[in-house]
Scaffold this active site. Structure first.
Site, PDB file in Angstrom:
ATOM      1  N   SER A 224       0.841  -1.193   0.000  1.00 50.42           N
ATOM      2  CA  SER A 224       0.000   0.000   0.000  1.00 50.42           C
ATOM      3  C   SER A 224       0.878   1.246   0.000  1.00 50.42           C
ATOM      4  O   SER A 224       1.927   1.291  -0.638  1.00 50.42           O
ATOM      5  CB  SER A 224      -0.942  -0.031   1.206  1.00 50.42           C
ATOM      6  OG  SER A 224      -1.817   1.072   1.197  1.00 50.42           O
TER       7      SER A 224
ATOM      8  N   TYR B  74      -4.797   7.501  -7.044  1.00 49.98           N
ATOM      9  CA  TYR B  74      -3.838   6.662  -6.326  1.00 49.98           C
ATOM     10  C   TYR B  74      -4.214   6.569  -4.844  1.00 49.98           C
ATOM     11  O   TYR B  74      -4.250   5.480  -4.261  1.00 49.98           O
ATOM     12  CB  TYR B  74      -2.438   7.241  -6.484  1.00 49.98           C
ATOM     13  CG  TYR B  74      -1.344   6.438  -5.812  1.00 49.98           C
ATOM     14  CD1 TYR B  74      -0.913   5.233  -6.352  1.00 49.98           C
ATOM     15  CD2 TYR B  74      -0.718   6.908  -4.658  1.00 49.98           C
ATOM     16  CE1 TYR B  74       0.101   4.507  -5.749  1.00 49.98           C
ATOM     17  CE2 TYR B  74       0.294   6.188  -4.053  1.00 49.98           C
ATOM     18  CZ  TYR B  74       0.703   4.990  -4.601  1.00 49.98           C
ATOM     19  OH  TYR B  74       1.707   4.265  -4.002  1.00 49.98           O
TER      20      TYR B  74
ATOM     21  N   LYS C  80      -5.369   3.073  -2.827  1.00 51.57           N
ATOM     22  CA  LYS C  80      -4.614   2.504  -1.708  1.00 51.57           C
ATOM     23  C   LYS C  80      -5.484   2.378  -0.459  1.00 51.57           C
ATOM     24  O   LYS C  80      -5.372   1.402   0.296  1.00 51.57           O
ATOM     25  CB  LYS C  80      -3.365   3.339  -1.432  1.00 51.57           C
ATOM     26  CG  LYS C  80      -2.303   3.227  -2.515  1.00 51.57           C
ATOM     27  CD  LYS C  80      -1.919   1.778  -2.779  1.00 51.57           C
ATOM     28  CE  LYS C  80      -0.803   1.651  -3.805  1.00 51.57           C
ATOM     29  NZ  LYS C  80      -0.449   0.241  -4.095  1.00 51.57           N
TER      30      LYS C  80
END
Length: 252
Positions: A145, A161, A165
């Protein structure tokens, strides 16, 4: 136990292993006795990783795949099992940081592409290997992650993004709870701010392309010497991989 034989006889699948953190994780697993199946889009990158592992006395097999392609991803586990054996360790490391820019300007197909690679692909691969791990009573799944999953404001201009995550971590903890008594551990790893090709790419983006100050922030981190090496980051994951704890958020 001899650290060099810690994973002797195990098959470890590492995605995004052509360079950076993935490569360092694959090399570390091979040094600990695992037969490493490494996955990336670039066959040339994979060939270099395999050559290095073999030269060091380890075992590695390359699988050039685009995990955004459903057919290539769906056939991957079958191919790994046919050439290497049942997967004991899965490290879902492959990810993309783009699209970058002001969120309202990001094309939704690019946003969806990030979700498919950063969330759907790790989930799909995990679902494929879990039955075999459960049957064996042992398995390790780690989803790589980022600190932005909890510090959501840290990468303004990278909403896709950051979103992926955070979603990946929720998926990981929920799946770990589902398989809590199976002998299979499922954990998150936040690798720190690592000096990788992705970092170099972020630093090189022109400000008028991103328009949020993100490239300047990463250039500052680089200039301040705040980045760590892929090998140091990988060591933090490898040190925990034999533990029986599950559903944890590991950090370098």
């Amino acid at each position: 136990m001899d650290a060099h034989a810690e994973f002797a006889g195990r098959i470890a699948l590492v995605t995004g292993a052509g360079r950076g953190i993935g490569r360092a994780i694959a090399e570390g697993l091979a040094a600990r006795g695992a037969h490493v199946a490494i996955v990336a889009r670039s066959g040339d990158d994979l060939d270099r990783v395999v050559a290095g592992i073999v030269a060091a006395g380890g075992r590695a097999t390359a699988f050039a795949r685009d995990l955004l392609d459903d057919a290539e991803r769906d056939s991957l586990i079958d191919d790994v099992e046919a050439e290497c054996g049942r997967v004991d360790v899965l490290i879902n490391n492959a990810a993309i940081v783009d699209p970058l820019g002001r969120s309202v300007d990001v094309p939704m197909d690019a946003f969806e592409r990030a979700l498919r690679l950063n969330v759907v692909a790790p989930a799909a691969l995990s679902f494929r290997v879990l039955p075999g791990m459960v049957a064996a009573g042992w398995g390790r799944i780690v989803n790589v992650s980022s600190g932005v999953a909890v510090r959501n404001e840290a990468m303004i201009g990278a909403n896709a993004y950051t979103t992926t995550k955070a979603a990946l971590e929720a998926h990981t903890r929920n799946l770990a709870a589902e398989y809590a008594d199976s002998g299979v551990t499922i954990n998150v790893y936040r690798p720190g701010v690592v000096d990788t090709g992705m970092q170099e790419w972020l630093r090189s983006r022109p400000e008028d392309e991103v328009a949020t100050g993100l490239p300047a922030n990463f250039r500052r981190l680089h200039e301040e010497g705040a980045l760590i090496t892929p090998e140091r980051s990988a060591a933090g994951l490898l040190a925990r991989l034999s533990l029986s704890e599950t559903g944890q958020d590991w950090s370098v």
